[in-house]
Structure formats: C-alpha cells, structure tokens
Scaffold this active site. Sequence first.
Site, short mmCIF file in Angstrom:
data_model
loop_
_atom_site.label_atom_id
_atom_site.label_comp_id
_atom_site.label_asym_id
_atom_site.label_seq_id
_atom_site.Cartn_x
_atom_site.Cartn_y
_atom_site.Cartn_z
N TYR A 20 15.66 41.48 42.57
CA TYR A 20 14.41 41.02 43.45
C TYR A 20 14.11 42.38 44.18
CZ TYR A 20 16.26 36.65 42.20
OH TYR A 20 16.91 35.42 41.84
N TYR A 148 13.28 25.45 42.95
CA TYR A 148 14.06 26.56 42.19
C TYR A 148 15.39 26.26 41.55
CZ TYR A 148 16.41 30.97 41.46
OH TYR A 148 17.06 31.90 40.83
N ASP A 242 20.10 19.01 40.80
CA ASP A 242 20.70 20.40 40.75
C ASP A 242 21.33 20.59 42.26
OD1 ASP A 242 21.17 22.95 40.99
OD2 ASP A 242 19.18 23.62 40.37
C1 LIG Z 1 20.98 29.69 42.92
C2 LIG Z 1 20.53 28.39 42.49
C3 LIG Z 1 20.56 28.46 41.08
C4 LIG Z 1 20.85 29.54 39.93
O1 LIG Z 1 22.11 30.01 40.17
P1 LIG Z 1 22.75 31.39 39.56
O2 LIG Z 1 24.06 31.47 39.99
O3 LIG Z 1 22.17 32.16 40.47
O4 LIG Z 1 22.11 31.68 38.42
C5 LIG Z 1 20.07 27.25 40.38
N1 LIG Z 1 19.64 26.20 41.17
C6 LIG Z 1 19.79 26.15 42.52
C7 LIG Z 1 19.30 25.09 43.03
C8 LIG Z 1 20.19 27.23 43.16
O5 LIG Z 1 20.28 27.49 44.68
#
Ligand SMILES: *Cc1c(COP(=O)(O)O)cnc(C)c1O
Length: 427
Positions: A20, A148, A242
């Site tokens: 980034y 995200y 997630d």
């Molecule tokens: C960091 C994150 C991801 C992605 O994880 P990476 O290991 O960076 O690929 C996905 N979902 C959430 C909620 C995150 O905080």
Amino acid sequence: MHTPAPAWAADGARHVWLPYAQMKTAAPPLPVVRTHGSRIELADGRSLVDGVASWWTACHGYNHPAIAQAVRGQLDAMPHVMFGGLTHEPAARLAQRLCALLGPGFERVFYTDSGSVAVEVAMKMAVQFWLNQGERQRSRFLAFRGGYHGDTFGTMAVCDPEDGMHSLFRGLLTQHVMAPLPRDEASQAELDALLRQHAHELAGILVEPLVQGAGGMLMHPPEVLARLRALADRHGLLLIYDEIFTGFGRTGTMFAFEQADARPDIVTLSKALTGGTLPLAATVASRRVFDGFWSDDPGHALMHGPTFMGNALACAAANASLDLFENEPRLEQVATLSRALEAGLAPCRELPWVRDVRVLGAIAAVELAAPFDRDALRARLVEAGVWVRPFGNIVYLTPAFTIGRDDLDFLIAAVAGVVRTMRPPAA
Ligand SMILES: *Cc1c(COP(=O)(O)O)cnc(C)c1O
C-alpha cells in the site's frame, strides 16, 4: 542522535516493494532488528512502544517464550509436510481445539495460509454448498459497506466498493450486492429490499462481526448480527462471519460473535491465530455446511488445497497460543486494557477536529474530522516513541493484550498528545 540506516536496509530498499505504498514518495521503512513484549527495537538503537501488534496479530506480545519453544520443538521434528493424504498432530489437535472453542455446531477446519485465502475458501465453500444441491444460480454474496475481507480478486469484490482500498479495480470484479449494516429502520428497509430482489442468486451473507476493521474501525452493536441471522434464515442463506480481525479476544470475548445471540454457518480466522508468529488461517464450517459436501459423489468434494496448508510449525504456534489463552488471564487483560484506552483517549473527544473516539475490547479508534497528512503524522508518532499506523482519517490502537501499564500509559499519552496538536491549519 540517530545512527545511519544499516547497509542491508539501504541496499535492500532498492529491491523491496512495500505494501500500500507509493514507492516514489513513501518514507523508507524503519529497519527493525529485534522485538520483545510490546517493543520494536530499531537498528539505530531506538525502542518504540508498539500500538498495532503487527497488524493485530501479536496478541501475547512479541517473542513469547512458550510459542518460541513450541515452534523450536516442532522445527526439530517436522517443519512441514504436505496435507494431501497426510496429517500430523499439531493440525489435528488444533482443528479439534478450534471447533471446541467456537462451540456447538462447528465441525470442520479447512487450513490456509492467509486471511484473504481463508475468505476465498469460505466463499467457495458457500457457492459449492449450493452447487452440490444443484442450485447453480447462487453465486453472489451480500456484503457490507465499510467492510474489508482481503486483497485477492475474490475478496476485493466483497470489500467496500467506494471507500475501500480497491475502488480502482471496480470494473474488473464480480458484482456482489453491497448493503448497509441494519442499524436502524432505514438501513434495515434498504437491506430488506436488496434481499427481496437478490436472495435467489445469493450464496450467503458475509460480515465482520462487531467491528469492520480495515474499513475504518467501524463498530456495530450485537443486535445487528441477530438481525442478519434472522434474515439469513428467512431467505435460506448461509451466514459467514469474518473473524480474522476480531477473533481471539480482540473485542473482549474469544470470538466477537459470542456477544451476539447469532451463530454463523462459516467462520474465518487468521491474524492472531498463531499469536502473530507464523502465517496461518482457517475456515471453519458448521455441520450443516459440511454435510453439503458429504456424498458418494467425488465431484462434491471441496475443490481447494493450498501447498502449505496445515503447516506444522504454524499449527504448533497456534496450539501454543491457545494454551496461553487457557493458562493466562488474556480476556481480563483485554478488559483492563479497554478501560485504560477509554479513559486515556476520552479527552480527545473534546477536540473540535476529532469526530469520534470509540473503544471496543482492545481496539481504540480516534476518528478525525478530516483526512490528514499520513506520512507526517506517522513520523510524529515515531518521534514520540510509538509505533502506530494511522489510515484514512483513523488513528487507532490495537496493542498486545500483555502490554505493561507503563508502556500502555506512554502509548496512550503519545497518541493523545499528537492528536491534540493536529489542529488543521486555519482556512
Ligand atoms: C486482515 C484481514 C483479512 C485479510 O487477511 P490477510 O492475511 O491480510 O490476507 C481479511 N479479513 C479481515 C477482517 C481482516 O482484518
């Protein structure tokens, strides 16, 4: 007086591509030679108090001896073996422990090596769950503004389409259904309408429970999850949480969804899974989801298998991390930390250029009314002796749960002090 950067940093800087970062203008990365506890030691001798826990992973602080010992032992026995057709104790034990921790209904763990891929697997699992039942039209997801879920092509498509980091790619991504979180009547009505229109083509609903992390540390009450569970049931959709950011104590409970009366069908985990030591992620399926793959038809097998899945070193680290959650008072530490963050940052609320200060568990965010010069702010925080990495108009703290009182007070005072001097220039 700072000593100059070591030769490896200058030589390597010409070949390393940073995340980034506009490589032409970004400040060079700080060379780190050691970590311990809540400290990052720089090559020039400075010691920074860490407010980020390395992107929210190092929940027990850096270099916890118990994790180091477990990884060392595993390194001697077997660092890695392929997971196709072979298995090993660290992965088997970890799967069992994760299911037990997640509670009733959780049955199967699919390992991957990063959060994005864990979300990809959750999405593939959900789509194939329906395909295996002959439902070919359920290929889209309902996801939320402000969310995200990762940086890969599949997960970019379920991130916030406008304020997220991936708006540049918008035209190239699968079009999912982006909705507001159902916080009030208006957003609930909008979500209801979207579901009436799209439910027949959706595989599931994907949400970060309680906190949308990288989208801006946006917090919502547990009732939102109960509403999503009810909607998923009404429309026959899978509900995916997630918990890559929120999992393992960050919001005050082991998993964020424990604060809500609403369990998901699939959960993704990563970030703090190994206590911030090795890359590992997991997609955990409920019995209902797994049953959708249980068949005499080989074509119904989940079609995924990363090369390094179930890495033994990473699984050993994760087991040692879970031991620490069992044997040390992590959730009490989070509660104490939460009170200190709230008390220490509350005065920032009085500043006219601060829009909001919010705290949940070991997450604190100061939202500024306007975007700021990020590089300048980051440099000021380093000068103040702390490692904090603001983004957008958010200055946030997600320290290790084990941070000592002195370091915590120093960290909060430094951030509050820098925010206090951030008055925007008069127009
Ligand atoms: C960091 C994150 C991801 C992605 O994880 P990476 O290991 O960076 O690929 C996905 N979902 C959430 C909620 C995150 O905080």
